[in-house]
Design a protein around this motif. Structure first.
Motif, PDB file in Angstrom:
ATOM      1  N   GLU A  56      10.604  70.697  69.051  1.00  0.00           N
ATOM      2  CA  GLU A  56      11.728  69.908  69.573  1.00  0.00           C
ATOM      3  C   GLU A  56      12.263  69.016  68.458  1.00  0.00           C
ATOM      4  O   GLU A  56      11.549  68.774  67.482  1.00  0.00           O
ATOM      5  N   PRO A  57      13.501  68.495  68.579  1.00  0.00           N
ATOM      6  CA  PRO A  57      13.977  67.558  67.548  1.00  0.00           C
ATOM      7  C   PRO A  57      13.132  66.279  67.568  1.00  0.00           C
ATOM      8  O   PRO A  57      12.740  65.824  68.642  1.00  0.00           O
ATOM      9  N   PHE A  58      12.805  65.740  66.393  1.00  0.00           N
ATOM     10  CA  PHE A  58      12.073  64.457  66.339  1.00  0.00           C
ATOM     11  C   PHE A  58      12.637  63.602  65.207  1.00  0.00           C
ATOM     12  O   PHE A  58      13.196  64.136  64.253  1.00  0.00           O
ATOM     13  N   THR A  59      12.470  62.287  65.323  1.00  0.00           N
ATOM     14  CA  THR A  59      13.012  61.408  64.282  1.00  0.00           C
ATOM     15  C   THR A  59      12.048  61.325  63.109  1.00  0.00           C
ATOM     16  O   THR A  59      10.829  61.329  63.276  1.00  0.00           O
ATOM     17  N   VAL A  60      12.631  61.277  61.910  1.00  0.00           N
ATOM     18  CA  VAL A  60      11.843  61.124  60.680  1.00  0.00           C
ATOM     19  C   VAL A  60      12.324  59.856  59.994  1.00  0.00           C
ATOM     20  O   VAL A  60      13.515  59.665  59.804  1.00  0.00           O
ATOM     21  N   GLU A  61      11.384  58.970  59.648  1.00  0.00           N
ATOM     22  CA  GLU A  61      11.761  57.731  58.944  1.00  0.00           C
ATOM     23  C   GLU A  61      11.049  57.667  57.607  1.00  0.00           C
ATOM     24  O   GLU A  61       9.988  58.274  57.436  1.00  0.00           O
ATOM     25  N   TYR A  62      11.626  56.888  56.685  1.00  0.00           N
ATOM     26  CA  TYR A  62      10.958  56.623  55.402  1.00  0.00           C
ATOM     27  C   TYR A  62      10.043  55.420  55.602  1.00  0.00           C
ATOM     28  O   TYR A  62      10.472  54.421  56.183  1.00  0.00           O
ATOM     29  N   LYS A  63       8.791  55.504  55.089  1.00  0.00           N
ATOM     30  CA  LYS A  63       7.916  54.321  55.166  1.00  0.00           C
ATOM     31  C   LYS A  63       8.237  53.426  53.974  1.00  0.00           C
ATOM     32  O   LYS A  63       8.842  52.383  54.102  1.00  0.00           O
ATOM     33  N   ASP A 123       7.609  59.212  51.356  1.00  0.00           N
ATOM     34  CA  ASP A 123       6.571  58.651  52.218  1.00  0.00           C
ATOM     35  C   ASP A 123       7.128  58.633  53.649  1.00  0.00           C
ATOM     36  O   ASP A 123       7.793  57.691  54.052  1.00  0.00           O
ATOM     37  N   LEU A 124       6.867  59.733  54.375  1.00  0.00           N
ATOM     38  CA  LEU A 124       7.516  59.911  55.681  1.00  0.00           C
ATOM     39  C   LEU A 124       6.612  59.557  56.851  1.00  0.00           C
ATOM     40  O   LEU A 124       5.394  59.664  56.760  1.00  0.00           O
ATOM     41  N   VAL A 125       7.250  59.179  57.937  1.00  0.00           N
ATOM     42  CA  VAL A 125       6.543  59.066  59.213  1.00  0.00           C
ATOM     43  C   VAL A 125       7.503  59.560  60.299  1.00  0.00           C
ATOM     44  O   VAL A 125       8.708  59.329  60.219  1.00  0.00           O
ATOM     45  N   THR A 126       6.963  60.283  61.266  1.00  0.00           N
ATOM     46  CA  THR A 126       7.816  60.790  62.341  1.00  0.00           C
ATOM     47  C   THR A 126       7.394  60.129  63.654  1.00  0.00           C
ATOM     48  O   THR A 126       6.308  59.544  63.749  1.00  0.00           O
ATOM     49  N   ALA A 127       8.264  60.304  64.642  1.00  0.00           N
ATOM     50  CA  ALA A 127       7.923  59.784  65.965  1.00  0.00           C
ATOM     51  C   ALA A 127       6.680  60.509  66.483  1.00  0.00           C
ATOM     52  O   ALA A 127       5.900  59.957  67.264  1.00  0.00           O
ATOM     53  N   VAL A 128       6.460  61.727  66.001  1.00  0.00           N
ATOM     54  CA  VAL A 128       5.313  62.513  66.466  1.00  0.00           C
ATOM     55  C   VAL A 128       3.991  61.896  65.966  1.00  0.00           C
ATOM     56  O   VAL A 128       3.016  61.823  66.719  1.00  0.00           O
ATOM     57  N   ASP A 129       3.977  61.432  64.702  1.00  0.00           N
ATOM     58  CA  ASP A 129       2.760  60.781  64.180  1.00  0.00           C
ATOM     59  C   ASP A 129       2.320  59.661  65.135  1.00  0.00           C
ATOM     60  O   ASP A 129       1.148  59.558  65.492  1.00  0.00           O
ATOM     61  N   LYS A 130       3.310  58.842  65.519  1.00  0.00           N
ATOM     62  CA  LYS A 130       2.983  57.677  66.365  1.00  0.00           C
ATOM     63  C   LYS A 130       2.554  58.101  67.768  1.00  0.00           C
ATOM     64  O   LYS A 130       1.576  57.586  68.304  1.00  0.00           O
ATOM     65  N   GLU A 131       3.270  59.058  68.312  1.00  0.00           N
ATOM     66  CA  GLU A 131       2.936  59.508  69.675  1.00  0.00           C
ATOM     67  C   GLU A 131       1.537  60.139  69.713  1.00  0.00           C
ATOM     68  O   GLU A 131       0.745  59.874  70.625  1.00  0.00           O
ATOM     69  N   VAL A 132       1.254  60.952  68.690  1.00  0.00           N
ATOM     70  CA  VAL A 132      -0.055  61.641  68.670  1.00  0.00           C
ATOM     71  C   VAL A 132      -1.182  60.617  68.485  1.00  0.00           C
ATOM     72  O   VAL A 132      -2.222  60.702  69.149  1.00  0.00           O
ATOM     73  N   GLU A 133      -0.965  59.637  67.611  1.00  0.00           N
ATOM     74  CA  GLU A 133      -2.030  58.644  67.435  1.00  0.00           C
ATOM     75  C   GLU A 133      -2.274  57.873  68.734  1.00  0.00           C
ATOM     76  O   GLU A 133      -3.426  57.665  69.148  1.00  0.00           O
TER      77      GLU A 133
END
Ligand code: IPD
Ligand code: CA
Ligand code: CA
Length: 269
Positions: free
Chosen positions: A30-37, A42-52
């Motif tokens: 599905e589409p997900f947001t990708v942000e720069y840390k 140095d990336l982080v996505t909404a999926v990293d946070k949701e999965v954690e």
């Protein structure tokens, strides 16, 4: 710790890793947001946070008195206060997750009073789960892992990300590893430290060397490599911390001293 408690912890760690991997695979479609840390690399996505958050909830539901040290800091307590600490990286290899949809992993470790008890690294795209329990050996799915092959440094396939590390250039370790690259059979870079360590345990790589990794990058992999009979220390040859940043060297025991000799040629490390 009693064997029954250790088995219960292992079962939950495996369950969390599988469930986290399944969620990552589903969200990948599905589409997900990708942000720069800190930068574009140095990336982080909404999926990293949701999965954690998903893993933290699973752990706390069963063990409300345990602490959690996770990359995305979705646990609100102070990790330093807990006897039993879960060290987790929901997606190790976020850049691969975004670009390749393979070569990323879930990394989950359990430390008790600073001692590594359980390590699980799950590669959901290949459905490969690496795990180890202190004193009980390491496994890839149901296959035991044992580093019994005598590998000489000249025959070794090494893995490192130091060439891409700015600090490596500053302290000159990139040149040392470059020299090393001329000596070994080959060099690789996969982009997921946890998976690279698991591959050392499985003999797919013979060694892994990295500067400044976080505790959640190597917490599980360290236990898996050691239980497979490999050696894991800092590049200086000192024991790895369980809750802080560190350099890491992990390898087949046959050439540990030789590799360490190379790496310790730099005194600034
Ligand atoms: C990264 C990966 C990569 C390593 C970086 C880590 P992340 O973790 O493990 O292989 O070289 O230092 O930060 O950010 O993808 O979880
Ligand atoms: Ca990571
Ligand atoms: Ca991560």
């Amino acid at each position: 710790m009693q064997t029954s408690s250790l088995t219960a912890l292992k079962e939950l760690a495996l369950q969390c890793a599988r469930s986290a991997g399944k969620l990552s695979l589903a969200r990948m479609k599905e589409p997900f947001t990708v942000e720069y840390k800190t930068s574009a690399s140095d990336l982080v996505t909404a999926v990293d946070k949701e999965v954690e958050k998903h893993v933290v909830d699973m752990i706390l539901q069963r063990y409300p008195d345990h602490g959690i040290l996770g990359e995305e800091s979705t646990f609100t307590g102070d990790p330093g206060k807990y006897e039993t600490l879960w060290v987790i990286d929901p997606i190790d290899g976020t850049t691969n997750f975004v670009h390749q949809q393979i070569n990323f992993s879930v990394s989950i470790a359990v430390y008790h009073k600073g001692e590594g008890l359980i390590g699980v690294v799950y590669d959901p795209s290949r459905d490969e789960i690496f795990h180890a329990v202190k004193g009980e050996g390491a496994y890839l799915n149901d296959q035991p892992l044992r580093l019994e092959r005598q590998v000489h440094l000249e025959e070794a396939l090494l893995c490192t990300s130091v060439f891409w590390n700015k600090r490596a250039e500053q302290i000159g370790i990139d040149q040392i590893v470059k020299k090393l690259a001329g000596k070994v059979r080959g060099m690789r870079l996969l982009g997921s430290a946890a998976l690279e360590l698991a591959y050392v345990a499985a003999g797919r790589l013979d060694g892994y060397v990295s500067l400044s990794l976080n505790a959640w990058d190597f917490g599980a992999g360290k236990i898996i490599v050691e239980e497979a009979g490999g050696r894991v220390t800092t590049m200086r040859g000192t024991p790895l911390p369980f809750d802080q940043k560190s350099s890491v060297m992990a390898c087949n025991p046959a050439f540990y001293e030789e590799l360490q000799h190379y790496l310790s040629m730099n005194e600034n490390m």
